[in-house]
Design a protein around this motif. Structure first.
Motif, PDB file in Angstrom:
ATOM      1  N   THR A  20       1.000  -1.162   0.018  1.00 11.85           N
ATOM      2  CA  THR A  20      -0.059   0.182   0.140  1.00 11.85           C
ATOM      3  C   THR A  20       0.935   0.982   0.255  1.00 11.85           C
ATOM      4  O   THR A  20       1.339   1.834   1.045  1.00 11.85           O
ATOM      5  CB  THR A  20      -0.859  -0.014   1.401  1.00 11.85           C
ATOM      6  OG1 THR A  20      -0.043   0.031   2.464  1.00 11.85           O
ATOM      7  CG2 THR A  20      -2.009  -1.142   1.040  1.00 11.85           C
ATOM      8  N   THR A  21       0.939   1.928  -1.249  1.00 12.13           N
ATOM      9  CA  THR A  21       1.994   2.751  -1.256  1.00 12.13           C
ATOM     10  C   THR A  21       1.897   3.809  -2.479  1.00 12.13           C
ATOM     11  O   THR A  21       0.589   3.582  -3.205  1.00 12.13           O
ATOM     12  CB  THR A  21       3.640   2.163  -1.529  1.00 12.13           C
ATOM     13  OG1 THR A  21       4.388   3.313  -1.373  1.00 12.13           O
ATOM     14  CG2 THR A  21       3.589   1.558  -2.727  1.00 12.13           C
ATOM     15  N   GLU A  22       2.686   4.713  -2.685  1.00  9.59           N
ATOM     16  CA  GLU A  22       2.416   5.493  -3.967  1.00  9.59           C
ATOM     17  C   GLU A  22       3.607   5.862  -4.615  1.00  9.59           C
ATOM     18  O   GLU A  22       4.862   5.963  -4.047  1.00  9.59           O
ATOM     19  CB  GLU A  22       1.767   7.112  -3.280  1.00  9.59           C
ATOM     20  CG  GLU A  22       1.366   8.014  -4.246  1.00  9.59           C
ATOM     21  CD  GLU A  22       0.846   8.960  -3.879  1.00  9.59           C
ATOM     22  OE1 GLU A  22      -0.152   9.181  -3.184  1.00  9.59           O
ATOM     23  OE2 GLU A  22       1.398  10.372  -3.807  1.00  9.59           O
ATOM     24  N   TRP A  23       3.757   5.905  -6.107  1.00  7.94           N
ATOM     25  CA  TRP A  23       4.982   6.014  -6.775  1.00  7.94           C
ATOM     26  C   TRP A  23       4.642   6.744  -8.063  1.00  7.94           C
ATOM     27  O   TRP A  23       3.406   6.794  -8.304  1.00  7.94           O
ATOM     28  CB  TRP A  23       5.777   4.730  -6.765  1.00  7.94           C
ATOM     29  CG  TRP A  23       5.165   3.840  -7.763  1.00  7.94           C
ATOM     30  CD1 TRP A  23       5.246   3.444  -9.047  1.00  7.94           C
ATOM     31  CD2 TRP A  23       4.208   2.983  -7.266  1.00  7.94           C
ATOM     32  NE1 TRP A  23       4.483   2.509  -9.430  1.00  7.94           N
ATOM     33  CE2 TRP A  23       3.662   1.916  -8.550  1.00  7.94           C
ATOM     34  CE3 TRP A  23       3.300   2.610  -6.235  1.00  7.94           C
ATOM     35  CZ2 TRP A  23       2.739   0.976  -8.605  1.00  7.94           C
ATOM     36  CZ3 TRP A  23       2.071   1.658  -6.374  1.00  7.94           C
ATOM     37  CH2 TRP A  23       1.871   0.895  -7.339  1.00  7.94           C
ATOM     38  N   ARG A  24       5.767   6.902  -8.738  1.00  7.15           N
ATOM     39  CA  ARG A  24       5.221   7.353 -10.238  1.00  7.15           C
ATOM     40  C   ARG A  24       5.703   6.559 -11.283  1.00  7.15           C
ATOM     41  O   ARG A  24       7.136   6.025 -11.179  1.00  7.15           O
ATOM     42  CB  ARG A  24       6.031   8.936 -10.208  1.00  7.15           C
ATOM     43  CG  ARG A  24       5.404   9.946  -9.293  1.00  7.15           C
ATOM     44  CD  ARG A  24       6.236  11.356  -9.577  1.00  7.15           C
ATOM     45  NE  ARG A  24       5.684  11.941 -10.928  1.00  7.15           N
ATOM     46  CZ  ARG A  24       4.516  12.685 -11.125  1.00  7.15           C
ATOM     47  NH1 ARG A  24       3.695  12.762 -10.337  1.00  7.15           N
ATOM     48  NH2 ARG A  24       4.441  12.954 -12.441  1.00  7.15           N
ATOM     49  N   ILE A  25       5.006   6.719 -12.239  1.00  7.58           N
ATOM     50  CA  ILE A  25       5.395   5.838 -13.605  1.00  7.58           C
ATOM     51  C   ILE A  25       5.415   6.923 -14.358  1.00  7.58           C
ATOM     52  O   ILE A  25       4.248   7.566 -14.947  1.00  7.58           O
ATOM     53  CB  ILE A  25       4.590   4.738 -13.897  1.00  7.58           C
ATOM     54  CG1 ILE A  25       4.723   3.787 -12.878  1.00  7.58           C
ATOM     55  CG2 ILE A  25       4.738   4.114 -15.128  1.00  7.58           C
ATOM     56  CD1 ILE A  25       3.630   2.283 -13.133  1.00  7.58           C
ATOM     57  N   GLY A  26       6.267   7.310 -15.255  1.00  8.88           N
ATOM     58  CA  GLY A  26       6.457   8.495 -16.220  1.00  8.88           C
ATOM     59  C   GLY A  26       5.739   9.842 -15.434  1.00  8.88           C
ATOM     60  O   GLY A  26       6.139  10.328 -14.409  1.00  8.88           O
ATOM     61  N   PRO A  27       4.661  10.240 -16.211  1.00 10.20           N
ATOM     62  CA  PRO A  27       4.152  11.537 -15.692  1.00 10.20           C
ATOM     63  C   PRO A  27       3.120  11.054 -14.736  1.00 10.20           C
ATOM     64  O   PRO A  27       2.172  11.832 -14.068  1.00 10.20           O
ATOM     65  CB  PRO A  27       3.556  12.176 -17.011  1.00 10.20           C
ATOM     66  CG  PRO A  27       3.303  10.992 -17.617  1.00 10.20           C
ATOM     67  CD  PRO A  27       4.278  10.094 -17.496  1.00 10.20           C
ATOM     68  N   ALA A  28       2.601   9.989 -14.522  1.00 10.42           N
ATOM     69  CA  ALA A  28       1.386   9.582 -13.779  1.00 10.42           C
ATOM     70  C   ALA A  28       1.783   9.132 -12.031  1.00 10.42           C
ATOM     71  O   ALA A  28       2.923   8.348 -12.003  1.00 10.42           O
ATOM     72  CB  ALA A  28       1.052   8.301 -14.223  1.00 10.42           C
ATOM     73  N   THR A  29       0.893   9.554 -11.413  1.00 13.00           N
ATOM     74  CA  THR A  29       1.145   9.068 -10.029  1.00 13.00           C
ATOM     75  C   THR A  29       0.278   7.854  -9.690  1.00 13.00           C
ATOM     76  O   THR A  29      -0.954   7.957  -9.969  1.00 13.00           O
ATOM     77  CB  THR A  29       0.853  10.246  -9.022  1.00 13.00           C
ATOM     78  OG1 THR A  29       1.777  11.178  -9.021  1.00 13.00           O
ATOM     79  CG2 THR A  29       0.876   9.906  -7.497  1.00 13.00           C
ATOM     80  N   ILE A  30       0.989   6.903  -9.057  1.00 16.41           N
ATOM     81  CA  ILE A  30       0.079   5.564  -8.827  1.00 16.41           C
ATOM     82  C   ILE A  30      -0.040   5.357  -7.415  1.00 16.41           C
ATOM     83  O   ILE A  30       0.746   5.805  -6.728  1.00 16.41           O
ATOM     84  CB  ILE A  30       0.770   4.338  -9.330  1.00 16.41           C
ATOM     85  CG1 ILE A  30       1.179   4.709 -10.922  1.00 16.41           C
ATOM     86  CG2 ILE A  30       0.122   3.169  -9.422  1.00 16.41           C
ATOM     87  CD1 ILE A  30       0.348   4.878 -11.943  1.00 16.41           C
ATOM     88  N   GLN A  31      -1.282   5.004  -7.032  1.00 16.30           N
ATOM     89  CA  GLN A  31      -1.628   4.906  -5.557  1.00 16.30           C
ATOM     90  C   GLN A  31      -2.287   3.486  -5.472  1.00 16.30           C
ATOM     91  O   GLN A  31      -2.950   3.194  -6.357  1.00 16.30           O
ATOM     92  CB  GLN A  31      -2.405   5.871  -5.030  1.00 16.30           C
ATOM     93  CG  GLN A  31      -2.821   5.602  -3.470  1.00 16.30           C
ATOM     94  CD  GLN A  31      -3.724   6.625  -2.969  1.00 16.30           C
ATOM     95  OE1 GLN A  31      -4.154   7.778  -3.680  1.00 16.30           O
ATOM     96  NE2 GLN A  31      -4.088   6.328  -1.675  1.00 16.30           N
ATOM     97  N   ALA A  32      -1.654   2.596  -4.452  1.00 20.38           N
ATOM     98  CA  ALA A  32      -2.208   1.220  -4.424  1.00 20.38           C
ATOM     99  C   ALA A  32      -2.533   1.042  -3.000  1.00 20.38           C
ATOM    100  O   ALA A  32      -2.112   1.597  -2.106  1.00 20.38           O
ATOM    101  CB  ALA A  32      -1.049   0.155  -4.458  1.00 20.38           C
ATOM    102  N   ALA A  33      -4.064   0.157  -2.860  1.00 17.38           N
ATOM    103  CA  ALA A  33      -4.463   0.044  -1.491  1.00 17.38           C
ATOM    104  C   ALA A  33      -5.032  -1.406  -1.362  1.00 17.38           C
ATOM    105  O   ALA A  33      -5.377  -1.830  -2.458  1.00 17.38           O
ATOM    106  CB  ALA A  33      -5.440   1.247  -1.091  1.00 17.38           C
TER     107      ALA A  33
END
Length: 299
Positions: free
Chosen positions: A132-145
């Motif tokens: 459950t974290t947050e990171w970036r792929i290119g210009p996108a912000t990804i959040q998982a839960a």
């Protein structure tokens, strides 16, 4: 962002003349940002067609797995970029105390289920446990839960270009209890979906079918609609169609969904059923035919 559906069926592929219009391939969604970055959500059988259509990328290709049930990873063995030595693929998925992500995927891509072992793939592949974290792929912000489904399961939120996509293809937030009676903090996936431009949400069962499937990890229509309204999602795409639901059945189901959505205070053109090869431009006006189709299908 550009969102393309490559597979919207749940549990098992369901090809055939009775499922041609909505599609028979299992979960796979392609997200493409304005700069051309490609993010793939799940690797069901729909990823095979995506891999054939995808040009050789110059950047790493990121695949975000919600969980490791077969209908969400079955396409990996037939994903063309995985067999190109020049391909770089990053596979994200939920952590488990049982084994690493690579080892768990390797149970499928290995004998006796596969003619090759996962470690024999010629591409450059790496595995990352998202937890459950947050990171970036290119210009996108990804959040998982973590979300309510059987086994370690993640939902994802992708934010980019001023829009947000929440992807919850296998999700049972109610677990047999009325969502209207639960506080926000007790509803699985609530913060992940809050205010999303587009919510892709599990809706495998009708309300009549659901009592026989409580605890299986999937939502009935009423829960999917209430969840979307309570989280304030702007648009709702109902996903993970049951393999027993034909095109004609889903046409009628779409009509009921639009009517119920309107009763909850939503605009009927803002809810529809996911259709294979459907492309949605987030930030653009909703296509007029979505409302027309829903009205025509309403019983």
């Amino acid at each position: 962002m550009n969102v393309k559906i490559w597979g919207a069926r749940g549990s098992v592929p369901a090809p055939g003349p009775e499922t041609n219009r909505y599609g028979g391939n299992t979960s796979c969604v392609q997200v493409t940002t304005e700069d051309g970055t490609v993010i793939v959500l799940d690797a069901g059988t729909g990823i095979r067609s995506l891999g054939v259509a995808l040009p050789n990328p110059d950047e790493p290709l990121h695949i975000l797995l919600t969980h490791l049930h077969l209908d969400h990873i079955q396409g990996l063995m037939f994903f063309a970029p995985a067999f190109r030595p020049e391909s770089e693929i990053v596979i994200w998925g939920p952590a488990s105390p049982e084994a690493s992500l690579e080892d768990r995927i390797g149970r499928y891509i290995s004998a006796p289920l596969s003619p090759i072992d996962v470690r024999e793939l010629p591409c450059h592949v790496s595995y990352r446990e998202a937890e459950t974290t947050e990171w970036r792929i290119g210009p996108a912000t990804i959040q998982a839960a973590s979300v309510a489904h059987r086994g370690p399961t993640l939902g994802y939120r992708v934010e980019c270009d001023g829009s947000s996509l929440c992807y919850l293809p296998d999700h049972e937030p109610g677990l047999g209890v009325s969502l209207a009676d639960l506080d926000d903090d007790w509803i699985s996936g609530f913060d992940l979906a809050r205010g999303a431009t587009l919510l892709l949400h599990d809706c495998q069962y009708t309300d009549a079918e659901y009592p026989d499937h409580v605890g299986w990890g999937h939502s009935p229509l009423s829960d999917a609609l209430v969840f979307a309204r309570r989280t304030g999602a702007e648009r709702l795409l109902l996903f993970h169609h049951d393999p027993l639901h034909s095109d004609d059945f889903l046409d009628a189901f779409a009509g009921r969904a639009a009517g119920r959505w309107e009763e909850l205070g939503g605009r009927p053109e803002k809810v529809e059923l996911a259709t294979e090869r459907r492309v949605i431009e987030l930030g653009a006006a909703a296509p007029a035919y979505a409302h027309q189709q829903a009205t025509e299908r309403r019983p």
